[in-house]
Write a protein that holds these residues in place. Structure first.
Motif, PDB file in Angstrom:
ATOM      1  N   UNK A   8      23.573  23.677 -19.041  1.00  0.00           N
ATOM      2  CA  UNK A   8      22.146  23.585 -18.756  1.00  0.00           C
ATOM      3  C   UNK A   8      21.977  23.883 -17.272  1.00  0.00           C
ATOM      4  N   UNK A   9      21.787  25.141 -16.959  1.00  0.00           N
ATOM      5  CA  UNK A   9      21.739  25.573 -15.563  1.00  0.00           C
ATOM      6  C   UNK A   9      20.317  25.459 -15.032  1.00  0.00           C
TER       7      UNK A   9
ATOM      8  N   UNK B 175      25.358  26.280 -11.259  1.00  0.00           N
ATOM      9  CA  UNK B 175      24.895  24.884 -11.193  1.00  0.00           C
ATOM     10  C   UNK B 175      26.050  23.979 -11.607  1.00  0.00           C
ATOM     11  N   UNK B 176      26.767  23.441 -10.643  1.00  0.00           N
ATOM     12  CA  UNK B 176      27.969  22.668 -10.990  1.00  0.00           C
ATOM     13  C   UNK B 176      27.675  21.282 -11.559  1.00  0.00           C
ATOM     14  N   UNK B 177      26.389  20.925 -11.680  1.00  0.00           N
ATOM     15  CA  UNK B 177      26.028  19.673 -12.349  1.00  0.00           C
ATOM     16  C   UNK B 177      25.567  19.901 -13.786  1.00  0.00           C
ATOM     17  N   UNK B 178      25.490  21.164 -14.206  1.00  0.00           N
ATOM     18  CA  UNK B 178      24.843  21.473 -15.472  1.00  0.00           C
ATOM     19  C   UNK B 178      25.765  21.830 -16.625  1.00  0.00           C
ATOM     20  N   UNK B 179      27.045  21.433 -16.546  1.00  0.00           N
ATOM     21  CA  UNK B 179      27.980  21.735 -17.631  1.00  0.00           C
ATOM     22  C   UNK B 179      28.478  20.428 -18.241  1.00  0.00           C
ATOM     23  N   UNK B 180      28.368  20.316 -19.569  1.00  0.00           N
ATOM     24  CA  UNK B 180      28.637  19.047 -20.241  1.00  0.00           C
ATOM     25  C   UNK B 180      29.675  19.215 -21.348  1.00  0.00           C
TER      26      UNK B 180
ATOM     27  N   UNK C 145      29.597  15.048 -17.605  1.00  0.00           N
ATOM     28  CA  UNK C 145      29.620  16.282 -16.828  1.00  0.00           C
ATOM     29  C   UNK C 145      31.039  16.835 -16.767  1.00  0.00           C
ATOM     30  N   UNK C 146      31.159  18.149 -16.846  1.00  0.00           N
ATOM     31  CA  UNK C 146      32.463  18.809 -16.756  1.00  0.00           C
ATOM     32  C   UNK C 146      32.902  18.951 -15.302  1.00  0.00           C
ATOM     33  N   UNK C 147      34.207  18.933 -15.103  1.00  0.00           N
ATOM     34  CA  UNK C 147      34.776  19.356 -13.828  1.00  0.00           C
ATOM     35  C   UNK C 147      34.889  20.881 -13.836  1.00  0.00           C
TER      36      UNK C 147
END
Length: 286
Positions: free
Chosen positions: A66-67, A47-52, A15-17
Motif C-alpha cells: 500500500x504505497x 514507501x518503506x512503511x507500506x509493505x505488509x 510491516x515488512x522489512x
C-alpha cells in the motif's frame, strides 16, 4: 466458521522489512506476474512503511503493498495469499490493513479480471478502464532524436512525469531510471521534454514502463530505442486500452495480448493525461 475464527486469532499482519519484500516479489513471480529482477529494492523505495506480510502459525501466508505517494494518492499491489492459506480470511485482513494505512487517500489498483466484482462489492472501488499486457520481441535500431535519460535534468523529468502520474514520486523515480540491467531514453525538443521511457530486466525478458510521450511518433521512437537495446529478448508493454494510439504501436510491432487488468480507484479517476500514457510503469505501483 469457528475454525476460520481460530485462524484469524492466530493471524499476524505486520510491516515488512526490506529483506522480506523479496518474499512478496517471489510470491508475485509464483503467480506468473514476472517481476523485475530488482523490483524488491525499487518498490521498497516508493514507501518503506507500506509493505505488509501476513503470518499464520509463524509461517508467511500472504502479502500486500500500500504505497502512499503523498497525502492524496496511494496504490495497492503485490496482493497474494499462498494457495494453502486461502479461504481463511487472510486476504480480507491484508486488505483492511492496507486501507487503514492509506486512510482517506484516493487509492488505485490493477486487479485481475476475476476479482473485479469483488473489489467493487467489498472495497467499493470503481472500475475505470483496462490495461493490456502485450508481448513482442526486442531488436532493431535506435532512431535519431533520442537521448539517454542521464542527459535530462532530473527536475525536468520529475515535472514531466507528474503530468501522467497522479502524485510526485521523486525518490522512486530517481532509483527507477538508474536501476541496473535497464535502459532509459528521452525525447527533447528545444530543451523541452517530449517523452521518456524505461525498459528493465525481468524474470523473463524485459518490461517497458513507463512510456510517456506527448505524441504518437515520439512514443514510437522511444519504444524503438528501448526494444533495440535488448535484441532477441522478449519485450512486454502494458498499455491502457483507452489510448488507441498506444494500441496502434503495439499492433504495428506485432505484439500479442497476454492478459488484461482492470484499473480501479476508491474515490475517482485521477486527472492525468492518460492519452500520453503509452506504457504503465508497473501493475504493482501504478
Amino acid at each position: 466458521m469457528e475454525k476460520n475464527s481460530e485462524h484469524i486469532k492466530e493471524l499476524i499482519i505486520r510491516k515488512m522489512s526490506r529483506e522480506e519484500v523479496e518474499f512478496a516479489v517471489e510470491m508475485a513471480a509464483a503467480e506468473g506476474w514476472n517481476p523485475g529482477i530488482h523490483d524488491g529494492e525499487l518498490f521498497y523505495e516508493a514507501d518503506n512503511d507500506g509493505f505488509f506480510i501476513a503470518e499464520l502459525e509463524g509461517k508467511p501466508a500472504g502479502c500486500a503493498s500500500a504505497v502512499a505517494y503523498d497525502d492524496s494518492f496511494g496504490f495497492l499491489g503485490l496482493y497474494v495469499v499462498k494457495p494453502e492459506f486461502r479461504k481463511k480470511y487472510i486476504g480480507r485482513k491484508l486488505t483492511e490493513k492496507c486501507l487503514e494505512y492509506l486512510e482517506d487517500r484516493n487509492i488505485g489498483l490493477d486487479g485481475v479480471v476475476e476479482n473485479e466484482k469483488k473489489y467493487q462489492k467489498m472495497m467499493k472501488f470503481s472500475s475505470s478502464y483496462s490495461n493490456l499486457r502485450f508481448e513482442g520481441k526486442g531488436g532493431g535500431e535506435i532512431p535519431g532524436g533520442i537521448v539517454k535519460i542521464s542527459e535530462v535534468p532530473f527536475g525536468k523529468l520529475l515535472s514531466y512525469d507528474r503530468r501522467m502520474f497522479p502524485a510526485p514520486r521523486s525518490g522512486f523515480l530517481k532509483k527507477w531510471i538508474n536501476q541496473p540491467d535497464s535502459y532509459a531514453f528521452a525525447a527533447l525538443e528545444e530543451g523541452a521534454m517530449k517523452g521518456y521511457g524505461v525498459i528493465r530486466k525481468c524474470r523473463v525478458g524485459y518490461k517497458v514502463g513507463p512510456l510517456f510521450a506527448d505524441e504518437q511518433d515520439t512514443a514510437e521512437k522511444i519504444f524503438r530505442a528501448l526494444k533495440a537495446s535488448v535484441p532477441g529478448e522478449t519485450v512486454y508493454l502494458d498499455v491502457p486500452e483507452p489510448n488507441e494510439k498506444a494500441m496502434e504501436i503495439a499492433n504495428k510491432y506485432h505484439m500479442n495480448v497476454m492478459f488484461k487488468t482492470i484499473r480501479m480507484y476508491s474515490l475517482k479517476e485521477p486527472d492525468i493525461e492518460l492519452d500520453k500514457v503509452y506504457g504503465v510503469t508497473s501493475f504493482e505501483l501504478g
